[in-house]
Design a protein around this motif. Structure first.
Motif, mmCIF file in Angstrom:
data_model
loop_
_atom_site.group_PDB
_atom_site.id
_atom_site.type_symbol
_atom_site.label_atom_id
_atom_site.label_comp_id
_atom_site.label_asym_id
_atom_site.label_seq_id
_atom_site.Cartn_x
_atom_site.Cartn_y
_atom_site.Cartn_z
ATOM 1 N N VAL A 287 0.848 -1.088 -0.034
ATOM 2 C CA VAL A 287 0.088 -0.019 -0.089
ATOM 3 C C VAL A 287 1.037 1.287 0.060
ATOM 4 O O VAL A 287 1.697 1.402 0.805
ATOM 5 N N ASP B 70 -0.009 7.214 -1.418
ATOM 6 C CA ASP B 70 -1.465 7.653 -1.967
ATOM 7 C C ASP B 70 -2.708 6.585 -1.986
ATOM 8 O O ASP B 70 -3.815 6.666 -2.647
ATOM 9 N N GLY B 71 -2.395 5.579 -1.412
ATOM 10 C CA GLY B 71 -3.549 4.574 -1.168
ATOM 11 C C GLY B 71 -3.351 3.589 -2.381
ATOM 12 O O GLY B 71 -4.179 2.662 -2.548
ATOM 13 N N THR B 72 -2.343 3.770 -3.220
ATOM 14 C CA THR B 72 -2.409 2.672 -4.387
ATOM 15 C C THR B 72 -1.966 1.671 -3.896
ATOM 16 O O THR B 72 -1.045 1.421 -2.938
ATOM 17 N N GLU B 73 -2.411 0.375 -4.348
ATOM 18 C CA GLU B 73 -1.913 -0.979 -4.070
ATOM 19 C C GLU B 73 -1.435 -1.674 -5.217
ATOM 20 O O GLU B 73 -1.800 -1.474 -6.533
#
Length: 328
Positions: free
Chosen positions: A230, A233-236
């Motif tokens: 993670v 910026d919250g992107t996985e």
């Protein structure tokens, strides 16, 4: 017309052209060291004395030959040359060159991740490995080129662990297959130390360790390990890894599928406290040095059992001596 001739250079002459900084990060690092040293009016021998290494080590670094510098040496060079953290900032990119291409992108992302969720099918994850355990694993790597290469990789692996104690440390949630606990990597003593390390790190508030027991049977990730990162910026980002390969997954739909698989594994695993009991049990029951016979002891026992059972004897080379066939 007067002709001017340049003197011929002898092989190995100290004035040989320096490596191109664009060729590799190690060459760029060496170029910066050389430039800073020259600007400071220091010889290689003087810089070596300041950083407690021989002058030939400085030569290797400047020419990007030999082993890559350790983090400790990069810090010493940065301080001696008043580089204002430049060499320390370059070092992570230098050490990643010791790894295959497929591992470098993942290492770059994991260095920024705010959360790391990992399922380990075969071995303890690198972030939690002891030096002895890590050296034993890296020594059998198919892409290993030399002993120096091994030490480069090991130094890089141990350096990555420093982030777990940093101010921006990530949340680390690890699910270990029970096979990880039972395989004595590096021998019984090294494995006991590794399991003790797991117990100690699991006490940290930002680290959770669970064990997926054999009794759970088949599951979606039997083929290998998987990790979900993670980012800030919250992107996985997903990552799968086998013994000699790795694959980064960035497509949102595919990553979501990996995240669901990981959540199922986490739900099927034992609760954290019960998992620690399983780790202690493995350390006490499976990895006592005295309880593991040596290879020669096992061979002698096997030969004795074969002789007693009348099934034939073993040759010295390990083959079976055939019984004489009855005459017709």
């Amino acid at each position: 017309m007067t002709k001017h001739y340049l003197p011929a250079r002898k092989p190995g002459n100290a004035v040989d052209r320096a490596p191109d900084p664009q060729q590799s990060m190690a060459a760029l690092f060496g170029s910066r060291v050389r430039r800073l040293r020259t600007a400071a009016g220091l010889t290689q021998a003087e810089l070596g004395r300041m950083t407690h290494v021989v002058s030939t080590r400085i030569t290797q670094i400047e020419r990007s030959s030999g082993a890559k510098p350790s983090l400790e040496l990069a810090r010493a060079l940065d301080a001696a040359l008043v580089a204002d953290h430049l060499l320390i900032d370059l070092w992570p990119y230098v050490y990643r060159e010791a790894f295959p291409d497929w591992a470098r992108a993942f290492m770059g992302h994991s260095a920024r991740a705010v959360a790391i969720h990992e399922y380990a099918a075969h071995v303890v994850p690198g972030l939690l490995q002891t030096e002895e355990y890590g050296r034993a694993l890296l020594r059998v790597g198919r892409t290993l080129r030399s002993e120096e290469h091994l030490e480069e990789r090991l130094s890089a692996r141990l350096q990555r662990q420093e982030r777990l104690a940093a101010a921006d440390r990530p949340e680390l949630w690890v699910v270990l297959d029970e096979a990880v606990l039972r395989r004595p990597v590096g021998g019984p003593a090294a494995m006991r130390a590794q399991l003790a390390r797991l117990l100690a790190t699991a006490e940290e508030p930002h680290i959770t360790v669970q064990v997926l027991p054999f009794t759970q049977g088949e599951h979606d990730a039997l083929g290998g390990s998987l990790t979900v990162l993670v980012l800030p910026d919250g992107t996985e980002i997903g990552y799968t890894e086998g013994a000699h390969y790795g694959q980064l997954i960035e497509d949102p739909e595919e990553v979501r599928s990996f995240a669901v698989t990981y959540d199922r594994l986490r739900a099927a695993a034992l609760p954290p406290l019960m998992s620690l009991d399983v780790i202690r049990s493995a350390m006490e029951d499976d990895h006592h040095e005295a309880s593991v016979p040596s290879r020669s002891d096992r061979r002698r026992l096997a030969q004795k059992q074969l002789q007693q059972s009348g099934r034939g004897q073993l040759r010295r080379d390990g083959g079976r001596i055939p019984r004489p066939r009855p005459r017709p």
